[in-house]
Design a protein around this motif. Structure first.
Motif, PDB file in Angstrom:
ATOM      1  N   LEU A  36      -5.848  96.851  50.570  1.00  0.00           N
ATOM      2  CA  LEU A  36      -4.680  95.983  50.417  1.00  0.00           C
ATOM      3  C   LEU A  36      -5.001  94.723  49.619  1.00  0.00           C
ATOM      4  O   LEU A  36      -4.122  94.161  48.968  1.00  0.00           O
ATOM      5  CB  LEU A  36      -4.119  95.623  51.794  1.00  0.00           C
ATOM      6  N   GLN A  37      -6.256  94.288  49.649  1.00  0.00           N
ATOM      7  CA  GLN A  37      -6.641  93.106  48.884  1.00  0.00           C
ATOM      8  C   GLN A  37      -6.645  93.350  47.374  1.00  0.00           C
ATOM      9  O   GLN A  37      -6.707  92.405  46.587  1.00  0.00           O
ATOM     10  CB  GLN A  37      -8.020  92.621  49.334  1.00  0.00           C
ATOM     11  N   LEU A  65      -9.423 104.012  49.542  1.00  0.00           N
ATOM     12  CA  LEU A  65      -9.761 103.140  50.676  1.00  0.00           C
ATOM     13  C   LEU A  65      -8.764 103.284  51.816  1.00  0.00           C
ATOM     14  O   LEU A  65      -9.151 103.357  52.997  1.00  0.00           O
ATOM     15  CB  LEU A  65      -9.806 101.686  50.210  1.00  0.00           C
ATOM     16  N   THR A  66      -7.491 103.335  51.499  1.00  0.00           N
ATOM     17  CA  THR A  66      -6.491 103.396  52.560  1.00  0.00           C
ATOM     18  C   THR A  66      -6.426 104.782  53.204  1.00  0.00           C
ATOM     19  O   THR A  66      -6.140 104.896  54.392  1.00  0.00           O
ATOM     20  CB  THR A  66      -5.110 102.971  52.056  1.00  0.00           C
ATOM     21  N   ARG A 107       2.973 103.797  49.836  1.00  0.00           N
ATOM     22  CA  ARG A 107       1.612 103.851  50.392  1.00  0.00           C
ATOM     23  C   ARG A 107       1.122 102.472  50.827  1.00  0.00           C
ATOM     24  O   ARG A 107       0.350 102.341  51.775  1.00  0.00           O
ATOM     25  CB  ARG A 107       0.656 104.465  49.364  1.00  0.00           C
ATOM     26  N   ARG A 108       1.579 101.438  50.142  1.00  0.00           N
ATOM     27  CA  ARG A 108       1.226 100.080  50.556  1.00  0.00           C
ATOM     28  C   ARG A 108       1.820  99.774  51.934  1.00  0.00           C
ATOM     29  O   ARG A 108       1.161  99.194  52.800  1.00  0.00           O
ATOM     30  CB  ARG A 108       1.737  99.075  49.525  1.00  0.00           C
ATOM     31  N   MET A 109       3.067 100.188  52.145  1.00  0.00           N
ATOM     32  CA  MET A 109       3.695  99.977  53.432  1.00  0.00           C
ATOM     33  C   MET A 109       2.976 100.751  54.528  1.00  0.00           C
ATOM     34  O   MET A 109       2.727 100.235  55.625  1.00  0.00           O
ATOM     35  CB  MET A 109       5.170 100.392  53.389  1.00  0.00           C
ATOM     36  N   ALA A 154     -11.828 101.492  60.112  1.00  0.00           N
ATOM     37  CA  ALA A 154     -10.534 101.686  59.456  1.00  0.00           C
ATOM     38  C   ALA A 154      -9.960 100.354  59.001  1.00  0.00           C
ATOM     39  O   ALA A 154      -9.439 100.237  57.882  1.00  0.00           O
ATOM     40  CB  ALA A 154      -9.565 102.373  60.414  1.00  0.00           C
ATOM     41  N   LEU A 155     -10.056  99.344  59.849  1.00  0.00           N
ATOM     42  CA  LEU A 155      -9.523  98.027  59.502  1.00  0.00           C
ATOM     43  C   LEU A 155     -10.194  97.471  58.257  1.00  0.00           C
ATOM     44  O   LEU A 155      -9.533  96.925  57.377  1.00  0.00           O
ATOM     45  CB  LEU A 155      -9.695  97.079  60.692  1.00  0.00           C
ATOM     46  N   ARG A 156     -11.511  97.630  58.157  1.00  0.00           N
ATOM     47  CA  ARG A 156     -12.229  97.124  56.982  1.00  0.00           C
ATOM     48  C   ARG A 156     -11.770  97.829  55.703  1.00  0.00           C
ATOM     49  O   ARG A 156     -11.515  97.183  54.682  1.00  0.00           O
ATOM     50  CB  ARG A 156     -13.740  97.298  57.170  1.00  0.00           C
ATOM     51  N   SER A 157     -11.641  99.147  55.766  1.00  0.00           N
ATOM     52  CA  SER A 157     -11.207  99.892  54.578  1.00  0.00           C
ATOM     53  C   SER A 157      -9.791  99.522  54.176  1.00  0.00           C
ATOM     54  O   SER A 157      -9.484  99.347  52.988  1.00  0.00           O
ATOM     55  CB  SER A 157     -11.294 101.398  54.855  1.00  0.00           C
TER      56      SER A 157
END
Length: 241
Positions: A106-107, A83-84, A133-135, A98-101
Motif C-alpha cells: 500500500l505504501q 506483496l498484497t 485491489r487497493r480496497m 501479512a501486515l508487513r507485506s
C-alpha cells in the motif's frame, strides 16, 4: 503510452493497440509517426532515470510495435499485486507477516491508479482493477490488525476508510467488529443502521448477509465475535492482472 507498455512489460504492444489506447475514437492520418515520436520522448526519459547503462535500450522497437523490456518487478503495479497477494495468503496463519507485506504494498501508492491515462480501454480497465485491489488490501490490512488484537488502531484507521467509502460493506463490517471489541457496542450498532439507511436511499437494497449476520451477533454479544473466524469470514481475492 508508457502506462500501457508498463502494464504489459516484456510483451509486444502493437501500433494499432497503442493508437486505440492513445486516441480512442479518433482518426489520425499517420498514427505510426505520432507513436514513434512519443517513443523517442519515453526513451529519453528512461535513459535519464536509469542506474545501469545496459537498460538504455529498455524501450525497443519490434515488428509492428514496441516492447518495454524490463523485469516484471520493476513495475510498481506488479510489486503491489505480489506483496498484497502474499499478505492475503499469510493472513490466517501469519497475520504479523501479512501486515508487513500489505503495508509495503500500500505504501507504493501515490494517488489514483493510472492517473490521467484513463481515456483508453486498457488503462481504464487496469485502473478499475487496481483500485479494487487497493480496497481489498486495505480490508486485509485492517483484518490483520484485528487478528493481532490491535483493535483500537483498527478503529481509528477504519473510521477514516469508512468516511471515504461509506457504502463499502466489508469496511463497515470490520469497523463494527473493531468497535464491539473495544467495548463500543452502541457505536457498532449505529454503524450498521447508518449503512442500512444509505444502501436503501442510494441503491434501494438491504445490507448483505454477512453484515446482517454480524449485526445480529453484536446484538446478542455472541462469544464468537472474539475469535479469528469473525475476522476471516470473507471470500478470497483473485490473483493476477
Amino acid at each position: 503510452m508508457l502506462a500501457v507498455l508498463a502494464l504489459r512489460a516484456g510483451q509486444t504492444v502493437y501500433y494499432n493497440e497503442l493508437a486505440d489506447e492513445l486516441w480512442p475514437g479518433e482518426f489520425l492520418k499517420n498514427p505510426r509517426n505520432a507513436i514513434q515520436a512519443q517513443a523517442t520522448r519515453i526513451r529519453k526519459t528512461i535513459e535519464g532515470c536509469i542506474q545501469r547503462t545496459e537498460e538504455s535500450a529498455a524501450l525497443r522497437p519490434v515488428y509492428n510495435g514496441y516492447i518495454l523490456d524490463i523485469s516484471r518487478d520493476a513495475v510498481d503495479t506488479n510489486r503491489f499485486l505480489d506483496l498484497t497477494m502474499r499478505g492475503n495468503n499469510d493472513l490466517a496463519l501469519e497475520p504479523a507477516r501479512a501486515l508487513r507485506s500489505l503495508r509495503q504494498g500500500l505504501q507504493l501508492w501515490r494517488g489514483p491508479a493510472l492517473l490521467n491515462t484513463r481515456t483508453g480501454e486498457q488503462c481504464r480497465s487496469a485502473a478499475a482493477f487496481l483500485d479494487e485491489r487497493r480496497m481489498l488490501a486495505n480490508e486485509d490490512l485492517m483484518s490483520a490488525h484485528l487478528l493481532l488484537g490491535d483493535n483500537r488502531k483498527a478503529v481509528a484507521e477504519l473510521q477514516t476508510l469508512v468516511a471515504a467509502y461509506p457504502s463499502r460493506e466489508r469496511l463497515c463490517e470490520l469497523l463494527m467488529l473493531a468497535l464491539y471489541r473495544t467495548g463500543r457496542q452502541a457505536e457498532a450498532i449505529h454503524v450498521f443502521h447508518r449503512i442500512r439507511q444509505r444502501l436503501d436511499a442510494e441503491l434501494g437494497v438491504v445490507p448483505g448477509r454477512e453484515l446482517a449476520r454480524l449485526y445480529q451477533k453484536i446484538l446478542i454479544q455472541d462469544s464468537s465475535l472474539d475469535s479469528a473466524t469473525a475476522v476471516l469470514s470473507r471470500p478470497e481475492v483473485c490473483s493476477g492482472v
